[in-house]
Each structure stands twice: as C-alpha cells, then as structure tokens.
Write a protein that holds these residues in place. Structure first.
Motif, PDB file in Angstrom:
ATOM      1  N   TRP A  25     -60.843  32.568  10.396  1.00 46.65           N
ATOM      2  CA  TRP A  25     -59.996  33.757  10.402  1.00 46.65           C
ATOM      3  C   TRP A  25     -60.202  34.523   9.100  1.00 46.65           C
ATOM      4  O   TRP A  25     -60.768  34.001   8.125  1.00 46.65           O
ATOM      5  N   CYS A  26     -59.750  35.771   9.075  1.00 47.52           N
ATOM      6  CA  CYS A  26     -59.972  36.635   7.914  1.00 47.52           C
ATOM      7  C   CYS A  26     -59.068  36.236   6.750  1.00 47.52           C
ATOM      8  O   CYS A  26     -58.001  35.637   6.945  1.00 47.52           O
TER       9      CYS A  26
ATOM     10  N   ALA B 191     -53.409  36.097   9.958  1.00 41.45           N
ATOM     11  CA  ALA B 191     -54.725  36.653  10.263  1.00 41.45           C
ATOM     12  C   ALA B 191     -54.816  37.139  11.703  1.00 41.45           C
ATOM     13  O   ALA B 191     -55.452  38.167  11.984  1.00 41.45           O
TER      14      ALA B 191
ATOM     15  N   GLU C  68     -56.371  40.745  12.859  1.00 43.01           N
ATOM     16  CA  GLU C  68     -57.557  40.761  13.723  1.00 43.01           C
ATOM     17  C   GLU C  68     -57.265  41.504  15.029  1.00 43.01           C
ATOM     18  O   GLU C  68     -58.093  42.282  15.512  1.00 43.01           O
TER      19      GLU C  68
END
Length: 554
Positions: free
Chosen positions: A320-321, A331, A335
């Motif tokens: 995940w970011c 996240a 997203e």
C-alpha cells in the motif's frame, strides 16, 4: 693500426669526462636557476603571509598560528643554508658532485615549503565569516531569520548554496508549482511564507548584511581547520558552521536500472528539476505519465499530473502507499480516491527497465511482472539520502545522519547540524531519530541558532523538544499527522472516498495512551487539538468515549 687503439680509447675517455663535466655544469645551472625561482616564490609567499598576519585579526589563523610561525622560521633557515652552500661551491670547498646533490636536496625541501606556504596563504586569504550555513534550502532561510531576531550584525553570516536562488519553501515544487493554472512561482514562495511568516526576498538578505553565495557547490569541508572549499577552489572560513545540506534524491541510475538515463525521466528536489518537468508537461500535453514510487512525491506529483489531464499510472513495490506512515486502512482510502480521479495504481511491483525512442526520450516502462507501460513522462520518487559525505570521518553519525545533542550540536566544536541530515534526541520518546520533513527543517534551524547565541552569551536554553509533524495536500484532500505511529491504530470518522468532504482519522494507542493522531480534512481547531493530544499523550479512554458518543473530535 693496433697502436692507435689505446689513443682512441684515451680520447673517448677524455671526451666522456668533458661531456660529463658539461652535463654537470648544465644541470647545475638549470637547477640553480630553478632554485632561485623557487626562492623568489618563497619570498613572495612569506611577504604575503607576513602582511596577512599583521593586518588580519588573530582569529583568522588562531588554530594554526604556531604552525605558520614555525614555517616562517624554516623558510629563513633554508635560505641561510642555501646561501652557505652557494658560497662553499664558489670557493671550491665542495666537490661538484656533492654540490649538485645538495642543490637537488634543497630544491625538494623548498618545494615542500612552497606547498605548505600555499596552504597557509589560502587560510589567510580565504573569505571569513563568523557564521556559515552550508546548504541553501528551507533550513537556511529559517536559520537566517532567527539569526536576525537574535541580533545579527552585517557581514557576520553567509549562506552557501549550490542552487541559483535564495531559500524557498521546497514542498511547493510537488504541488502548486506544477498546476496548469495559478501555478506558484518565485518570488511567491520564498521562505518563510510556509509557516505564515515574512517572505524573505533576495533583497532582504542584502538589507540584513547576509551574504548569499549562490551557485556554489562545496567540494571539501575541513572542520578542524574551519575551511570550506568550493568546486572552483574558492575557500570560506568560519567560526561557527551550521550543516543544512539536506538530502539528494535516490536515482534509478544508482542501481544500474536499464535505460534509466533516458530523457523525460524526472526527479523532483530542486526548482531546476521542477522547471524541467514543467517544460515536459507543456511539450507532452495530455500524454501518459508513469509515477515510480508511492510516497510523498508519488502521491503529490501523481495528483498534479492528473490535474494537468495526463493519463497517470502509479507503480510501487509496497502493498500500500506511504507504508512508513499510513496503515493499510488509511492507504485504502487514498488509493480508492485516486482511482476515482482516474489514476491507475499498480502495487507490489517495480520498474526494471525503460525503453527510449530514436530521440532518446522514454517511451515505455518495463515492470518485473513482465507488464509494459507506455510513457511520455516518468517521475521517480523512491526516497532520498542525507548529504553527509563531505563530513565523513569528521563527525559522529547514527541512523544514517549526523549525530547531535539536544542543541543540534555535533561532536565537533562550533559545528551544528539541522534538518534532514541530523539524527537528534527526540525528547518526547527518549529516542534518537532522523526526520525528513520541512517542519523539522524549520524548527531545528531555529533551535540551532538559539543554541549558538545562548552559548556565546553564556546562557542556557531548553533542549530541542520536537513533536513529529507531517502533512500533505493533493486534489481537495489535506491531512496532518502528529506524534508517533506505534502501538494499536484506532480508525474513526467518515472514510468513504466517494464522500463530498471526507473527514476521518486514526489514533495510535500505546500503553493506554494516544501517542499519535492522523486527521484528514480537519479544521484549524481540530488540527491543533490532535497536536495537543499527541503532545500530552491523552488517555485512550477519552477517544473511545468520543467515538461511542458519535463525536469526531473535540
């Protein structure tokens, strides 16, 4: 004819003696002329250094004064020895071979003295400042403002920067600087507007007597001799140094990624980088962009490129970011929000190669799962590395940065480090941390200047008591985080990415206390409240009760 052989041999022997004599004579003349020229240069050095010693304050070379005077004595001593050798040679008290050998020896000794003399002359002739800040980023500007607040005198401070512009608020580069309309431009975001302060234009530094030495890269730093040497061999002396060199971006070429040197592959750290990206945005209007990396740069530039109506794909190896800060649940919101904006996200993979066209411009990105993404522009944001190389072996290091105490002072006398490069005691958590964020750059710079002036005045101040703070803005979103993201996360609020004005947060609970709080879409009052909660480490029951009663935050 046999009787001629001995005569010929004698003639050849005599000729060899004559040739050798001429060779000795020629070499002696050449060497004596060389020695005389070197002595003239040595005389010029001694005269110059002598004048500097008399004219400049003793502080200029106080750390090496004894060495310089010893050198001057050695110069006088060798001049007397050379004069004696010349007299002995003229009176034939020395064999020619011995004379030549002594002259050769003295040439070597004078050469060594000249080399040392050049160093001492450089020390005497360098530009000298009471305070020098190396690095011209955010920290430098905030430090300059604090120096002025503390009563800086004209001519005392110099800021040496490899950039061509006065210090500015770097975070703007990945946000409004890239906008298609109403784009931010200098002088609009010079420091210190990022914290709501006065904008310090280049003329402000002139007015305050601060020397901005721009477009100057320091290649060598001798902290013991207190000398900085630029790549063009200019030298700068200091009494007190603040290291504010910041970080450099990590490049894919550092890892030998195939094709990573193609045109239109961009990194974003300095205003010159942003200018190049803006040109590409105009040239490749509404084209395809691949963002490599899911951190700050990836998320902020990805949003800016979408606002420019580019087809945007983000690629990052994590699941995940922003994994260093976000939980999986946080996240997931961003997203999904980005996906709703038309941005494609590919997780769990990396770029392994780039293809270029006949003009050398990037045209495709190859991933390690064999997918190929078409690209007119690639922006890479895979992290940064603190710029500490100049000081290796001179300062103590820890956790990738320069170790300091609570005053931001290094183990080297009169040398401080601030911003990205420093690993400092985080009092709130009794830990040593290195933090890469603009807020720490601003506040650590101010702390260092206060500590410097307090030390000069024999006063004491409180140690650096920093509350970690991170923030970002993208599209219509704006989040803030205070504290530490350790312990058990507790999510609250409206985390629906399709909401008109989403507002949600997460609190991290450790040992029954709230140690960190993240908030998306908060008001100024709410953001101040979460900062207080993280600072005082509010008991977790407080947040649980608010959640049960349906409140967001108070």
């Amino acid at each position: 004819m046999g009787f001629l052989a001995p005569i010929c041999e004698r003639i050849m022997f005599i000729w060899a003696l004559i040739t050798r004599w001429f060779r000795y004579q020629r070499n002696l003349e050449v060497n004596m002329n060389t020695l005389k020229r070197m002595l003239e240069e040595l005389d010029s050095q001694t005269e110059d250094i002598g004048k500097k010693l008399e004219a400049e304050p003793p502080l200029l070379i106080r750390r090496h004064e004894d060495e310089v005077y010893e050198w001057l004595e050695n110069v006088e001593r060798i001049k007397i020895r050379i004069q004696t050798i010349e007299q002995l040679g003229e009176r034939k008290y020395l064999s020619r071979a011995h004379f030549v050998r002594l002259v050769d020896e003295k040439i070597g000794e004078v050469k060594e003295l000249l080399q040392k003399g050049s160093l001492y002359s450089e020390i005497s002739m360098k530009k000298q400042f009471k305070y020098v800040i190396i690095g011209g980023g955010v920290a430098a500007g905030y430090a300059a403002r604090e120096f002025v607040k503390q009563g800086l005198k004209p001519g005392e401070l110099a800021i040496i920067s490899k950039e061509a512009v006065a210090p500015y608020e770097r975070p703007t580069l990945s946000k409004a600087y890239l906008f298609p309309e109403g784009a931010a431009r200098l002088p609009g975001f010079h420091v210190c507007v990022g914290s709501g302060g006065e904008r310090l234009l280049p003329e402000w530094y002139v007015k305050k007597g601060i020397e901005l030495i721009l477009s100057t890269e320091i290649a060598e730093a001798d902290l013991d001799m207190k000398i900085l040497t630029s790549s063009t061999r200019r030298t700068f002396g200091f009494q007190t140094l603040i290291i504010a060199t910041g970080s450099r971006v990590i490049r894919l070429t550092d890892f030998g990624v195939q094709g990573a040197d193609a045109k239109n592959i961009f990194y974003l750290r300095e205003i010159s980088d942003a200018d190049e990206l803006v040109e590409a945005i105009r040239a490749k209007k509404k084209g395809k962009v691949v963002i490599v990396g899911g951190g700050y740069i990836g998320l902020e530039v990805g949003a800016a490129m979408r606002i420019n109506q580019f087809d945007v794909t983000m690629v990052y190896p994590e699941t995940w970011c922003m994994p260093r800060l976000f939980t999986k649940e946080i996240a997931a919101f961003y997203e999904a929000y980005y996906a709703n904006k038309g941005i494609k996200i590919i997780k769990g993979t990396v770029a392994v190669a780039f293809d270029a066209d006949t003009n050398g411009e990037v045209k495709a990105v190859k991933l390690n799962d064999d997918r190929v993404l078409q690209a007119d522009i690639v922006v890479v944001g895979v992290g940064a590395k603190p710029l500490t190389e100049l000081f290796k072996g001179q300062v103590d290091e820890e956790k990738g940065g320069i170790r300091t105490d609570g005053m931001l002072k290094t183990n080297v006398p009169d040398v401080y480090a601030v911003g990205d490069v420093t690993t400092f005691p985080l009092k709130l958590y009794n830990d040593m941390r290195r933090i890469e964020h603009v807020d720490h750059a601003r506040k650590s710079a101010e702390q260092a200047v206060k500590a410097i002036r307090a030390s000069e005045e024999g006063k004491s101040i409180e140690v650096y008591d920093y509350l970690p703070y991170f923030y970002s803005r993208a599209f219509d979103l704006s989040w803030k985080f205070y504290g530490d993201n350790v312990g058990d996360p507790l999510m609250f609020g409206d985390k629906n990415p399709a909401s008109g004005k989403p507002k949600f947060g997460t609190a991290w609970i450790k040992n029954g206390k709230i140690v960190g709080v993240f908030l998306e879409g908060g008001t100024d009052e709410e953001n101040k409240a979460i900062a207080t909660m993280a600072r005082v480490q509010t008991p977790a029951e407080y947040l649980d009760q608010l959640k049960k009663e349906g409140y967001f935050i108070a």
